[in-house]
Scaffold this motif. Structure first.
Motif, PDB file in Angstrom:
ATOM      1  N   HIS A 298       0.833  -1.199   0.000  1.00  0.00           N
ATOM      2  CA  HIS A 298       0.000   0.000   0.000  1.00  0.00           C
ATOM      3  C   HIS A 298       0.870   1.253   0.000  1.00  0.00           C
ATOM      4  O   HIS A 298       2.084   1.199   0.205  1.00  0.00           O
ATOM      5  N   GLU A 299       0.216   2.365  -0.197  1.00  0.00           N
ATOM      6  CA  GLU A 299       0.913   3.640  -0.354  1.00  0.00           C
ATOM      7  C   GLU A 299       1.766   3.987   0.864  1.00  0.00           C
ATOM      8  O   GLU A 299       2.779   4.679   0.742  1.00  0.00           O
ATOM      9  N   ARG A 379       1.679   2.280  -8.963  1.00  0.00           N
ATOM     10  CA  ARG A 379       1.401   3.422  -8.066  1.00  0.00           C
ATOM     11  C   ARG A 379      -0.103   3.589  -7.854  1.00  0.00           C
ATOM     12  O   ARG A 379      -0.558   3.891  -6.736  1.00  0.00           O
ATOM     13  N   ALA A 383      -2.084   3.342  -4.259  1.00  0.00           N
ATOM     14  CA  ALA A 383      -2.869   4.478  -3.769  1.00  0.00           C
ATOM     15  C   ALA A 383      -4.329   4.105  -3.547  1.00  0.00           C
ATOM     16  O   ALA A 383      -4.993   4.661  -2.667  1.00  0.00           O
ATOM     17  N   ARG A 386      -4.913   1.553  -0.095  1.00  0.00           N
ATOM     18  CA  ARG A 386      -4.805   2.118   1.251  1.00  0.00           C
ATOM     19  C   ARG A 386      -6.141   2.662   1.764  1.00  0.00           C
ATOM     20  O   ARG A 386      -6.564   2.301   2.872  1.00  0.00           O
TER      21      ARG A 386
END
Length: 505
Positions: A298-299, A379, A383, A386
Motif C-alpha cells: 500500500h501507499e 502506483r 494508492a 490504502r
C-alpha cells in the motif's frame, strides 16, 4: 451494471436453482426474489418472463411462478457410477482407503457470488483497478512480434526470466538469482504445485505457517503430503517453533509467505529472516518463499524487506511469485527461482506437468512490464488499496465492534494494526460463534465473506473471517458491505457479543 445484464444474470441464477423444485412446485414470490437478490421488481419480472419463454417455468397471474412440467421424451436414467468409489480409493494391504482432493478452500475465493452480493471474499483486484487498457495494448503488441505464436523455450522466454530475476535480486542484485535460475510458470498456484511435487514425496511432512493459504494446503494434500502447522504471530513465523517442528517431524520443506502473509498480513521481522533460513539450512530443509504480495504494497508501506532469496548463496530458498494478483486473474504468468540441483528437479516436474506457458501470454507479459504504463499501474493500485483498507477497518470498528482484527503473538489473539499490503483484513469472531452460521447469514444478507477454518491445517484457536477490500468498487460499497455484515452478526453472533453501532475509534 445495466438492466439488461441484471436480467440475464438473475435468469441464469434462477435457471440453475429451478432444478431443486419438483415439476409444478411454486417458486419464491417476486417480493422474496427482490429481497434475496437485491434487484428491482422489474428485473425479477423480466427474468421470470424469459424463463417462461424458454419453457422452464410457468407463470400464473396472481398465483406466482411454478416449475414447468417436463415435456418431450423422458430423460435417460443415469447410469450406476458407484463403482468409481472403489476405483478412486487408495489400495492398501488392508483394502481400499477412501481419499479425496479438497478444493473448497480455494473455491471460496474463485466462486462468483450471486448478483447483488458484495464481494468481501474476492482474491483479485476489482475490474476498475485492473490495467485493462495496458493489458489490451500489450497483447496487441505481443501479437505483432515475429514468432509470437511459435513454441517458446520450455524454461520460458529468457527476457522474461531475466526480468523476474531482477525483481527478486533487488537494486543491488549481487546475491540474487539470475535469469538462468528462473522458470516461467502458469501463475503462482502452478509454481507452488511444481515446487511441492519436486521437493517432497507422497506421505512426507511439509511445514506450513498457521494459519496459511488454503490453496497451498490443497496442493500438499492432493500430492499426498502431510501439512504440519508452525504458528505465526504479529512478526511472522516463529523461529523457535520452526526449529522444534523440524526436529519433531524430520520435514525437509517449509512453505512461508514472509511479506504480508495470507491471511494475517504479518511481515516476517528483520531479526527473524536470517534465523528462519539458518534453521532450515542446518536441518537440510528447503524454504519455499511465496512472495505473492510484493506488488500489493500500500501507499504507506515504506521500504519493503528484500526477498529471502535475494541473499541465499546456498540455495536454501525456492522463490515463487506471479503477475496475476497485481494485474488480472487471466494473466497467469509466474516464476520459480532456485539454485543448485533442485533447479533441475523443478524443471523436470514443470515440463512434465505443463510443457510450457503459451508464448503469446509470455510476450504480452514482457510488453506490459516494459511499458510506461506499468509503474503508473503499480502506483495507482498502491494508492487505491490504502483508503479501502482504512475504510474497511474503520467501518468494522464503527458498525461491528465484536469483530476485531487479529494476530497471534505467543498464542494469544489480540487486536493488531492493519497490514500495509495485500488485499484483506483478518478478523476474529467472539468465542462461541458458529462459523458456518455466520458465513451463511452474511451471504443471505448480501455479502460474501471467507471463513477462517480452511486456513488452518489443525484445529483453529478461534473463529476467524478473512474480509477483502480489493474486489470492492470503493468505499461506498465497503460501507454497505459492513452494514450487511452487521445484520448477519446480529443474527449469528452469540447473544450479547456486540454489533451495536459505535463512534469511530
Amino acid at each position: 451494471m445495466t438492466e439488461r445484464s441484471s436480467v440475464a444474470d438473475l435468469a441464469k441464477t434462477l435457471r440453475e436453482e429451478v432444478d431443486r423444485y419438483s415439476p409444478g412446485e411454486r417458486l419464491p414470490s417476486s417480493r422474496a426474489l427482490v429481497e434475496r437478490y437485491r434487484v428491482s421488481p422489474v428485473t425479477v419480472s423480466r427474468a421470470l418472463a424469459q424463463l417462461a419463454a424458454e419453457g422452464v417455468v410457468v407463470t400464473r397471474p396472481g398465483a406466482g411462478a411454478y416449475r414447468a412440467e417436463p415435456s418431450g421424451p423422458a430423460k435417460p436414467v443415469p447410469g450406476d457410477t458407484s463403482w468409481q468409489e472403489v476405483a478412486l480409493s487408495a489400495q492398501t494391504a488392508a483394502g481400499p482407503v477412501p481419499r479425496s482432493v479438497d478444493a473448497s478452500g480455494v473455491l471460496v475465493t474463485l466462486a462468483e457470488p450471486p448478483p447483488g452480493v458484495i464481494e468481501f471474499n474476492g482474491g483479485y483486484l476489482h475490474p476498475s483497478l485492473q490495467p485493462e487498457r495496458a493489458l489490451a495494448a500489450a497483447l496487441a503488441r505481443a501479437g505483432r512480434r515475429p514468432g509470437a505464436w511459435n513454441r517458446p523455450p520450455t524454461d520460458g522466454l529468457f527476457e522474461l526470466r531475466a526480468w523476474f530475476a531482477r525483481q527478486i535480486a533487488g537494486p543491488g542484485g549481487e546475491g540474487g538469482p539470475t535469469g538462468a535460475d528462473v522458470l516461467i510458470t502458469a501463475g503462482g498456484q502452478s509454481a507452488l504445485t511444481t515446487a511441492l511435487r519436486a521437493l517432497a514425496p507422497p506421505g512426507a511432512p511439509v511445514l506450513v505457517e498457521s494459519p496459511t493459504y488454503p490453496g497451498m494446503l490443497a496442493v500438499a494434500r492432493a500430492a499426498g503430503q502431510r501439512p504440519v502447522p508452525v504458528p505465526v504471530d504479529a512478526d511472522g513465523l516463529r523461529p523457535e517453533l520452526l526449529a522444534a517442528a523440524l526436529r519433531a517431524t524430520g520435514a525437509r520443506v517449509l512453505v512461508c509467505q514472509p511479506l504480508f502473509q495470507n491471511p494475517t498480513g504479518a511481515v516476517l521481522a528483520r531479526e527473524r529472516r536470517r534465523e528462519v533460513v539458518r534453521i532450515a539450512r542446518e536441518a537440510g530443509a528447503f524454504v519455499v518463499e511465496d512472495d505473492f504480495a510484493r506488488s500489493l504494497a500500500h501507499e504507506d508501506a515504506g521500504a519493503l524487506p528484500p526477498p529471502l532469496a535475494a541473499d541465499d548463496p546456498d540455495g536454501v530458498v525456492v522463490h515463487l511469485r506471479s503477475l496475476t494478483k497485481i494485474t488480472s486473474p487471466s494473466l497467469r504468468v509466474g516464476a520459480l527461482a532456485a539454485r543448485g540441483p533442485v533447479l533441475e528437479r523443478l524443471r523436470a516436474i514443470h515440463v512434465v506437468d505443463q510443457f510450457f506457458v503459451p508464448r503469446p501470454l509470455q510476450e504480452a507479459a514482457l510488453e506490459l512490464v516494459g511499458s510506461p504504463a506499468w509503474p503508473r499501474h503499480l502506483r495507482a493500485v498502491a494508492a487505491a488499496l490504502r483508503p479501502r483498507r482504512d475504510h474497511l477497518a474503520a467501518e468494522l470498528r464503527r458498525q461491528v465492534p465484536a469483530l476485531v482484527q487479529a494476530a497471534a503473538p505467543r498464542g494469544a489473539l489480540v487486536q493488531a494494526a492493519a497490514p500495509r499490503g495485500g488485499f484483506h483484513l483478518w478478523v476474529r469472531a467472539p468465542e462461541g460463534t458458529d462459523e458456518a452460521a455466520l458465513t451463511g447469514a452474511a451471504l443471505r444478507a448480501g455479502v460474501a465473506v471467507t471463513p477462517g477454518r480452511p486456513y488452518f491445517c489443525a484445529e483453529p484457536p478461534a473463529v476467524h473471517l478473512r474480509l477483502g477490500f480489493a474486489a470492492t468498487a470503493g468505499t461506498a460499497e465497503i460501507t454497505e458491505g459492513v452494514r450487511r455484515l452487521r445484520t448477519a452478526c446480529a443474527q449469528a453472533l452469540p447473544h450479547g457479543a456486540g454489533g451495536e453501532e459505535q463512534a469511530p475509534a
